[in-house]
Design an enzyme around this catalytic site. Structure first.
Site, PDB file in Angstrom:
ATOM      1  N   SER A  62      40.434  37.837  43.349  1.00 34.92           N
ATOM      2  CA  SER A  62      40.375  37.814  41.881  1.00 34.92           C
ATOM      3  C   SER A  62      39.240  36.938  41.356  1.00 34.92           C
ATOM      4  O   SER A  62      38.726  36.068  42.062  1.00 34.92           O
ATOM      5  CB  SER A  62      41.705  37.290  41.315  1.00 34.92           C
ATOM      6  OG  SER A  62      42.759  38.081  41.783  1.00 34.92           O
TER       7      SER A  62
HETATM    8  N1  SAM Z   1      45.491  36.346  46.213  1.00 37.45           N
HETATM    9  C1  SAM Z   1      44.372  37.023  46.837  1.00 37.45           C
HETATM   10  C2  SAM Z   1      43.230  36.115  47.129  1.00 37.45           C
HETATM   11  O1  SAM Z   1      43.297  34.917  46.805  1.00 37.45           O
HETATM   12  O2  SAM Z   1      42.250  36.612  47.715  1.00 37.45           O
HETATM   13  C3  SAM Z   1      43.905  38.245  46.080  1.00 37.45           C
HETATM   14  C4  SAM Z   1      44.878  39.312  46.144  1.00 37.45           C
HETATM   15  S1  SAM Z   1      44.351  40.941  45.863  1.00 37.45           S
HETATM   16  C5  SAM Z   1      43.956  40.942  44.152  1.00 37.45           C
HETATM   17  C6  SAM Z   1      45.964  41.717  46.002  1.00 37.45           C
HETATM   18  C7  SAM Z   1      46.498  41.748  47.404  1.00 37.45           C
HETATM   19  O3  SAM Z   1      47.865  42.188  47.340  1.00 37.45           O
HETATM   20  C8  SAM Z   1      45.786  42.729  48.328  1.00 37.45           C
HETATM   21  O4  SAM Z   1      45.329  42.053  49.447  1.00 37.45           O
HETATM   22  C9  SAM Z   1      46.870  43.747  48.678  1.00 37.45           C
HETATM   23  O5  SAM Z   1      46.759  44.274  49.975  1.00 37.45           O
HETATM   24  C10 SAM Z   1      48.131  42.918  48.513  1.00 37.45           C
HETATM   25  N2  SAM Z   1      49.382  43.662  48.338  1.00 37.45           N
HETATM   26  C11 SAM Z   1      49.615  44.789  47.631  1.00 37.45           C
HETATM   27  N3  SAM Z   1      50.917  45.139  47.737  1.00 37.45           N
HETATM   28  C12 SAM Z   1      51.517  44.203  48.519  1.00 37.45           C
HETATM   29  C13 SAM Z   1      52.841  44.013  48.991  1.00 37.45           C
HETATM   30  N4  SAM Z   1      53.843  44.824  48.692  1.00 37.45           N
HETATM   31  N5  SAM Z   1      53.094  42.945  49.770  1.00 37.45           N
HETATM   32  C14 SAM Z   1      52.108  42.078  50.104  1.00 37.45           C
HETATM   33  N6  SAM Z   1      50.831  42.207  49.695  1.00 37.45           N
HETATM   34  C15 SAM Z   1      50.540  43.256  48.904  1.00 37.45           C
END
Ligand code: SAM
Length: 217
Positions: A62
């Site tokens: 993000s």
């Molecule tokens: N917090 C992260 C960082 O600091 O880099 C950025 C996160 S990114 C915007 C969203 C993440 O959520 C992705 O890596 C995606 O694979 C993960 N995601 C989506 N659905 C998910 C789920 N049900 N459980 C765990 N992770 C999930």
């Protein structure tokens, strides 16, 4: 490295000037763990730009302002038990760990990103973040209940298991929206007598939260 650091320091100073970083604790955490430590080499020179950046598996880390907004809304304190859902690069988890100074749990559904985040965290010298592979829409029962839960992907509705795993007095920060790329950021609080209250912060854009209680792939 020195140049990256200079650019990052300027970004942090602008976030403070803009009133987005409001607390000294969040400012210090941002300075301790710059975003350039959590992206691939080819994106490092863009890490100070206030926009999301690509990470492997078609996901994103993000924008700095968004991460700061969520951390300020969470009002993290030393010793809190925190779960992050959506580890991605591991950057937000590193910042959370710096703020609570205790173990942080984070769940990611894509194996490649679990490895990516673990490598980044190790390289950055973060020891108290524990990355798990799984469906974060189910929360993470082994370490529940949580003082804070921060979801960094957009959900179609608030997953019930997350509410269940929140402590009384706890807070859940989650983007929720019926379109899979646009959401509203909710701050959900569970009162001491178990009542759940919702505040809407405003519009945000996150990648979708996929899973049993999220978007179905
Ligand atoms: N917090 C992260 C960082 O600091 O880099 C950025 C996160 S990114 C915007 C969203 C993440 O959520 C992705 O890596 C995606 O694979 C993960 N995601 C989506 N659905 C998910 C789920 N049900 N459980 C765990 N992770 C999930």
């Amino acid at each position: 490295m020195e140049q990256l650091d200079g650019l990052w320091r300027r970004r942090v100073a602008s976030l403070v000037e803009e009133g987005i970083i409001r607390s000294e604790a969040v400012r210090r955490a941002f300075l301790r763990y710059p975003r350039y430590l959590f992206v691939e080499k080819r994106y490092q020179s863009y890490a100070h730009v206030d926009e999301p950046l690509p990470i492997p598996a078609g996901q994103t880390v993000s924008a700095p302002h968004m991460v700061a907004i969520m951390l300020e809304l969470a009002e993290l304190e030393r010793g809190m038990n925190v779960l992050e859902i959506g580890t991605g690069s591991g950057w937000n988890a590193a910042l959370i760990a710096e703020l609570v100074k205790s173990d942080v749990y984070t769940v990611e559904r894509i194996p490649e990103l679990v490895e990516f985040a673990r490598r980044n965290l190790e390289r950055a010298g973060v020891k108290n973040v524990h990355v798990f592979l799984g469906d974060g829409t189910k929360g993470f029962p082994p370490k529940a209940p949580y003082d804070r839960m921060i979801v960094t992907a957009g959900a179609p509705k608030v997953p019930e298991p997350l509410i269940e795993q929140l402590k009384p007095g706890g807070r859940l920060i989650i983007p929720v929206g019926s379109h899979h790329l646009w959401q509203e950021l909710y701050v959900m609080t569970k009162t001491e007598d178990g009542e759940v209250r919702k505040k809407r912060w405003g519009g945000v854009a996150f990648v979708p939260l996929m899973g049993e209680h999220g978007w179905r792939g």
